[in-house]
Design a protein around this motif. Sequence first.
Motif, PDB file in Angstrom:
ATOM      1  N   ILE A 267       0.986  -1.164   0.127  1.00  0.00           N
ATOM      2  CA  ILE A 267      -0.032  -0.186   0.219  1.00  0.00           C
ATOM      3  C   ILE A 267       0.887   1.308  -0.080  1.00  0.00           C
ATOM      4  N   LEU A 268       0.675   2.093  -0.933  1.00  0.00           N
ATOM      5  CA  LEU A 268       1.444   3.314  -1.057  1.00  0.00           C
ATOM      6  C   LEU A 268       0.546   4.489  -0.484  1.00  0.00           C
ATOM      7  N   VAL A 269       1.233   5.159   0.381  1.00  0.00           N
ATOM      8  CA  VAL A 269       0.276   6.371   0.933  1.00  0.00           C
ATOM      9  C   VAL A 269       0.974   7.490   0.285  1.00  0.00           C
ATOM     10  N   THR A 270       0.365   8.355  -0.321  1.00  0.00           N
ATOM     11  CA  THR A 270       0.953   9.705  -0.904  1.00  0.00           C
ATOM     12  C   THR A 270       0.067  10.889  -0.720  1.00  0.00           C
ATOM     13  N   GLU A 271      -1.073  10.504  -0.066  1.00  0.00           N
ATOM     14  CA  GLU A 271      -2.001  11.755   0.168  1.00  0.00           C
ATOM     15  C   GLU A 271      -1.463  12.357   1.478  1.00  0.00           C
ATOM     16  N   PRO A 272      -1.388  13.798   1.529  1.00  0.00           N
ATOM     17  CA  PRO A 272      -0.658  14.535   2.505  1.00  0.00           C
ATOM     18  C   PRO A 272      -1.467  14.313   3.722  1.00  0.00           C
ATOM     19  N   SER A 273      -2.787  14.135   3.495  1.00  0.00           N
ATOM     20  CA  SER A 273      -3.583  14.006   4.770  1.00  0.00           C
ATOM     21  C   SER A 273      -3.839  12.615   5.419  1.00  0.00           C
ATOM     22  N   CYS A 274      -2.941  11.826   4.808  1.00  0.00           N
ATOM     23  CA  CYS A 274      -2.927  10.350   5.255  1.00  0.00           C
ATOM     24  C   CYS A 274      -1.348  10.029   5.681  1.00  0.00           C
ATOM     25  N   SER A 301       8.156  -1.807 -13.435  1.00  0.00           N
ATOM     26  CA  SER A 301       7.407  -2.229 -14.711  1.00  0.00           C
ATOM     27  C   SER A 301       6.909  -3.899 -13.962  1.00  0.00           C
ATOM     28  N   GLY A 302       5.815  -4.025 -14.348  1.00  0.00           N
ATOM     29  CA  GLY A 302       4.865  -5.164 -14.186  1.00  0.00           C
ATOM     30  C   GLY A 302       4.467  -5.633 -12.682  1.00  0.00           C
ATOM     31  N   ASN A 303       4.710  -4.452 -11.925  1.00  0.00           N
ATOM     32  CA  ASN A 303       4.158  -4.440 -10.461  1.00  0.00           C
ATOM     33  C   ASN A 303       3.236  -3.379 -10.293  1.00  0.00           C
ATOM     34  N   ARG A 304       2.145  -3.727  -9.476  1.00  0.00           N
ATOM     35  CA  ARG A 304       1.033  -2.841  -9.075  1.00  0.00           C
ATOM     36  C   ARG A 304       0.955  -2.750  -7.581  1.00  0.00           C
ATOM     37  N   VAL A 305       0.385  -1.593  -6.807  1.00  0.00           N
ATOM     38  CA  VAL A 305       0.287  -1.518  -5.611  1.00  0.00           C
ATOM     39  C   VAL A 305      -1.061  -0.797  -5.354  1.00  0.00           C
ATOM     40  N   LEU A 306      -1.287  -0.925  -4.354  1.00  0.00           N
ATOM     41  CA  LEU A 306      -2.911  -0.238  -3.745  1.00  0.00           C
ATOM     42  C   LEU A 306      -2.398   1.495  -3.382  1.00  0.00           C
ATOM     43  N   CYS A 307      -2.983   2.358  -3.726  1.00  0.00           N
ATOM     44  CA  CYS A 307      -2.687   3.613  -3.402  1.00  0.00           C
ATOM     45  C   CYS A 307      -3.822   4.268  -2.738  1.00  0.00           C
ATOM     46  N   VAL A 308      -3.667   5.016  -1.772  1.00  0.00           N
ATOM     47  CA  VAL A 308      -4.531   5.443  -0.980  1.00  0.00           C
ATOM     48  C   VAL A 308      -5.105   6.880  -1.783  1.00  0.00           C
ATOM     49  N   THR A 309      -6.646   7.298  -1.556  1.00  0.00           N
ATOM     50  CA  THR A 309      -7.110   8.198  -2.181  1.00  0.00           C
ATOM     51  C   THR A 309      -7.586   9.432  -0.960  1.00  0.00           C
ATOM     52  N   GLY A 310      -8.020  10.384  -1.609  1.00  0.00           N
ATOM     53  CA  GLY A 310      -8.680  11.561  -0.680  1.00  0.00           C
ATOM     54  C   GLY A 310      -9.683  11.008   0.389  1.00  0.00           C
ATOM     55  N   GLN A 311     -10.262   9.798  -0.184  1.00  0.00           N
ATOM     56  CA  GLN A 311     -11.595   9.115   0.519  1.00  0.00           C
ATOM     57  C   GLN A 311     -11.107   7.897   1.628  1.00  0.00           C
ATOM     58  N   SER A 312      -9.586   7.746   1.663  1.00  0.00           N
ATOM     59  CA  SER A 312      -9.221   6.716   2.404  1.00  0.00           C
ATOM     60  C   SER A 312      -9.291   6.884   4.105  1.00  0.00           C
ATOM     61  N   SER A 313      -9.389   5.883   4.715  1.00  0.00           N
ATOM     62  CA  SER A 313      -9.317   5.987   6.086  1.00  0.00           C
ATOM     63  C   SER A 313      -8.708   4.851   6.723  1.00  0.00           C
ATOM     64  N   LEU A 314      -8.155   4.925   7.876  1.00  0.00           N
ATOM     65  CA  LEU A 314      -7.497   4.048   8.693  1.00  0.00           C
ATOM     66  C   LEU A 314      -7.899   3.558   9.800  1.00  0.00           C
ATOM     67  N   SER A 315      -8.247   2.106  10.387  1.00  0.00           N
ATOM     68  CA  SER A 315      -8.751   1.800  11.639  1.00  0.00           C
ATOM     69  C   SER A 315      -8.022   0.702  11.975  1.00  0.00           C
ATOM     70  N   LEU A 316      -7.809   0.841  13.247  1.00  0.00           N
ATOM     71  CA  LEU A 316      -6.908  -0.215  13.842  1.00  0.00           C
ATOM     72  C   LEU A 316      -7.857  -1.399  14.390  1.00  0.00           C
ATOM     73  N   LEU A 317      -7.535  -2.490  14.233  1.00  0.00           N
ATOM     74  CA  LEU A 317      -8.338  -3.600  14.572  1.00  0.00           C
ATOM     75  C   LEU A 317      -7.643  -4.573  15.479  1.00  0.00           C
ATOM     76  N   PRO A 318      -8.395  -5.238  16.712  1.00  0.00           N
ATOM     77  CA  PRO A 318      -7.961  -6.144  17.440  1.00  0.00           C
ATOM     78  C   PRO A 318      -7.230  -7.489  16.781  1.00  0.00           C
ATOM     79  N   ASP A 319      -6.389  -7.963  17.422  1.00  0.00           N
ATOM     80  CA  ASP A 319      -5.686  -8.939  16.944  1.00  0.00           C
ATOM     81  C   ASP A 319      -6.669 -10.218  16.580  1.00  0.00           C
ATOM     82  N   THR A 320      -7.495 -10.363  17.319  1.00  0.00           N
ATOM     83  CA  THR A 320      -8.543 -11.619  17.348  1.00  0.00           C
ATOM     84  C   THR A 320      -9.498 -11.377  16.397  1.00  0.00           C
ATOM     85  N   LEU A 321      -9.845 -10.019  15.753  1.00  0.00           N
ATOM     86  CA  LEU A 321     -10.862  -9.637  14.668  1.00  0.00           C
ATOM     87  C   LEU A 321     -10.450 -10.326  13.171  1.00  0.00           C
ATOM     88  N   ILE A 322      -8.964 -10.582  13.099  1.00  0.00           N
ATOM     89  CA  ILE A 322      -8.706 -10.910  11.693  1.00  0.00           C
ATOM     90  C   ILE A 322      -9.125 -12.337  11.514  1.00  0.00           C
TER      91      ILE A 322
END
Length: 1285
Positions: A267-274, A301-322
């Motif tokens: 995951i690539l985080v480029t948004e300044p607000s994130c 070349s040949g590699n893709r990533v997930l990039c954050v957007t202006g609508q992205s948000s982050l949530s921390l999860l408990p270890d037992t939830l995954i």
Amino acid sequence: MESFLTHFNQRTEVEREWLRQLFGFVRDNLFPVLGPAAGSLSLEQLALALVQRVERAVGSSRARSLPLSYRLVSISELVTRQHTPCCSNLSWSTNEHREWVREAEQALPKHRALPRANLLLIGCLSDGCGLGGTCDGMWRLKDASGSLHSELLSPSPLWLGPPLLFPFWNYIPQHALGPDQEDGGYLELVGCPLPLTSDTELTFNPAGVNLRSAVGVKVAAGLLQHRVKGLRVKVYGEVCAVCPLLDIAGNSFFCLCLREEQHTVPILVTEPSCLWWRRCVCVGVSVCVSGLRVCALRGWSGNRVLCVTGQSSLSLLPDTLIPDLSETHSQDHTPDTYTSDADGHLCEESGAGSALPGRQAEGADEGRVVPPPHNTKHSRIISYKGVLTGVLSSEAGLYVIDGKVGLCLAYQPIQRRGLRPGAEIELHDVHFLYRPSPASLPSMLCMCLRSSLRITSFSRLGSEVSSTSDMPSDALLPRLLLEMNLGVSQYLWLCHCCTALRDRLVPRWVRGERVCVVAGRLLESVLTCEGVQGGGEGEAGRDIYREMLQEPHHCPLTEYRVGSPACRYLSVSECISAMEAECWSSLSLSSLLPSSGCSLTQAELNPSLAWSVGLSLGQDRQPRPLLVGVLDLSRTHTLCLRDQTGILTCVAVETSEKDSGRQRAASNTAWIGCLVCVQRFTMVMERFIQSEFPSYRHLDQDKYITHRHCRVYIQLCLNDLQILSPSASMASLLRERNRMTQGEMEERREAEAGERKSSREEEKMEVEEEEHEGGEAKRACLEDRENKPILKPPVAIETPGESTLPGERPCVSVVMRVMAKEGVAWRNEGNGCDIGGAGLSLCFSAKAELIGPVQRWGWDPKNSLLQERETDRKTESTKVELLFVRSSVRWFSLIQPGCFYRLIAPNTQDPSVLTGCLVAVKSGVELHACPSLLVHSDWRIHTLTPPLLTTPYSQMISQKVMSVAEVLDCSRDVELVSFYGIVSQRITLQDKRGLTKTTQYTVETGLSVRLTVCSESRGRSLQVYLDLSHAPYPPGIIPGNTVLFSGFQRRLSRVGGVYCRSLPVSCLTVSAMGTSSLSCDPPPPIILLGVWAMRGAGQCLVGRVKGHVVCVLYLQLQWTCSLCDSIYTQRCTRSHPPCGSTSSVFQALAKAVVEDGSGEAHIWFSCLAVSCLLGLTTPQWEGLQRSLKARGHLRVYTRGRSLVSDAVSDDPLLQYLSCVCNSRTVCRPLTLICTLHPRSHTPAAHREDSTQLKRFTRADREFVTRMPSPLQLNCTHILEDTDRL
């Protein structure tokens, strides 16, 4: 405020005053910054909530207890008034604080715990975004007075915005170490903050996170292979890697990787607000990220990533939830999508690569040949937990963990805040290296762009982030790492050199802020000497995306070279100590003796041990020693290398460009004051020993050594030095050379342009003549060539010369050419009182020719280009004798005959100070033919080398100097000679020190030395005798060096041989350095005895003779007293006066006739050569010595056809020796290495005793005729005819 205080009517007046101050603080500092976060909360409600939180945090047994000893502090007051580190804990009791201090100081005894400050801190946490829209991703605590950077252990996204009370925190003041750093320090927020509003939740609530539309890492990894326009996904998973926050070309970003089983997704985080997410995520934490789009990284070349957007948000999860979510989403899942055309167009046209700085293409380094590094190791990627125990250099990113493991952060943006001694840290994906450099700890942990560092517990100690040895200049070290593409071992060596240079050169010669620049030049010169191209170990540039995201992982730390560069930077004092220690540890007294050492008496043995020399090439050592220092003139007469630790004498030479790189004596004064790096040099260790050894059997007993002293120095060539910081004169010389080089290039370009122009004209003529034969194509080709621009090499920008400053002092100067120079000696100068005795001081004189008049200057010309007004060709040149006395003697090592100099007298405009004066005439006799000029101590001398000289002065040739052969063959009328010669042997003849107390100076100056000098390694040789009783000791007069002997007296010996001896005006100058080993000399030439007898020393002094032993003429075996040289039986036989010696040596001497067909010679054999001549084995030779012990001596000589002796004729020992001497064992062909006996130096035709009467008998007739006296030789070594050299 009154309504607020009505809630506390039951409180005391002191408590009400404290509450009144609390309300005012909330009104002025907290309430104005809440904004929308306050909601419907009033000022009174906020103040009441703060009181409740404080009372709850105090935890007192009494209800409604207020911490009256605490007071609220604003951010601006904390920064401006708190200048020392402190800590605050609202829940502490006195005993708890004492226990906390005791535990902290026991962990690291050399540090003190943080002092306690009773301060309350409230405010709001922000994500670091400013008013201009810029975000740095750093968390800050703010109130109405300002904001302050804050470090948190485990921050939560829920902490941003609401008003908070911080019950436990540390404040670390920090001063700016660079222009891009802010002053004011930072906060370490320990534990969880307390919210002041009841509706704020600072812990995770599963009901508040919608995970129904989220996908796992396994599903997200499949989506990366099939990009869908406008797709937005929400991904959950466990963080497996967190890359550092990078800022490249104004773009800030970071990467993190999520893992599920064997699948990972970047995951690539480029948004300044994130960017503030970087503080929340760490390895092992479960997170959910929404609003991600699939992007292709440009250049990866040949590699893709997930990039954050202006609508992205982050949530921390408990270890037992995954695990629960993985079971729920086991079926196929379609993620949410956005149908906006604008968003889809944005995803297609503007991927993440457009907003990020482009990396180098993968094919940029194709075709580049990288030599395989030697001694290369592979690092291991590990995770590590430990306690930070030391800060080596925070600016350079070097720390110590657990007191034994090194930590290097230089390969990623260095995090300095929070990394203090005592902090507990957690490292992930860190490289483990074992012994990468001798300048570091054996175990090193190095972090790359894939590694992550997390502080798990802040330090309790009161140390600041920067160590006491930290300097602002260290901030340049990571920059040099990137610019020079250094490997980890090279970077560690560079950091070590910075510390060493700061200790040894700052502040006398180098400014503190320039240390890193000097260290970078030093490393560059070392790597260039080792043949490393570009300075670095790895590729031409770092691929940041490959380093952060590629699997398998590859970065500059994956492979590392051990001990690169393979050299050790020594201080001057360390070099001197090492040479002095090696001087005596490598000494073997028996190795100083000749092959006949076992037969030397005390009078012969001890002079052989009086002087010896040890040579060692610096570049042959491992690790190779490296010296850095300033070239300077010593107080005596030698050149020296110095730093703040000591002074090292140097014997310097330089190479001449006109003489095909031939060495000559150093003469360029521009080297004085230059900071240089010395890599190629020879360590010279001269030993002086006073001893009273009775015989060679006592060499292992140190009690017979009465005094010993060593003189250590180095020999170097100035052309091998790397200039780290030039002097003003050297900078002027380099500019002139650069200007000359550019002029030559310009002339070459003009010549080439003229040739091209002439060739074009010829081609045009050919086109006109051959146009009817298809010349159109040729004309088109010609026109295309004319229209094509001519590529010119880049022109270097000239550095303007030194301008005249108004504050510079006036001076006068004169240009001269030195014609001759006398040696330095102790002379009576009236007032001087130095080491040489009362009234004696060092002096020398030089004869020079002035090539122009004295000139006035308003500034110091130094060694600037020779001007026309400084030369006067119309009048005859004036000769002057320069007198150098006391401190001006320091110029001796750089004043050389034939060189041009500019003599400058500062602080005056009077030309008469440089005009010599004649000595007064007495009785009509003028004592000096030319005027003399006394050189003052503050005068300066600058060498004018050919780039600074104008024609015809650059073409002038120095005076002619003889060779050894010319000295041997010149006329007897020549008394004073100057010649070049290679020193092949040095022997100490006698001791003039007497019974006075021995010191360093008396050991060196009270010597008489005999040198054997030759033109070539095995050519004709000359004996030179030196008397050092009235002159300082000259360094560099050792075997192998080429020396210029000036003003020596040529003498004839009683047997007609030529030798030279020194006079008080004689001068010794080392003009070329020899090799470190004399064993590489070629074997002596084979010579016929007849030719050698006719030419004598004119042929050679050492030769190889192949002949046949005809007979033995003389043989003497004797036990000799080692003290008085008398015959020794059971005791010494001398009776008047009696000798009480108890030691003796066995001596043997023999003379044999050898012929080779061209003539014959009488060759003398001694000691071990006698046993080889007689063909006796070692046991037989030792038995012969024992059988002669009681008798003492035996002499056998030829009488007629038999050998006779002074002893009884029927003596068994005599009969045995007679039998041996007449046997075929002795009379056999041999190959001998011989030296010419002094009596045979003069050819037989020129000797008065060249012939003698000799009787021959043939049958019954006798003949008497005159025969030339036989050639006399001394045998030094016997080779059987099967042996080879």
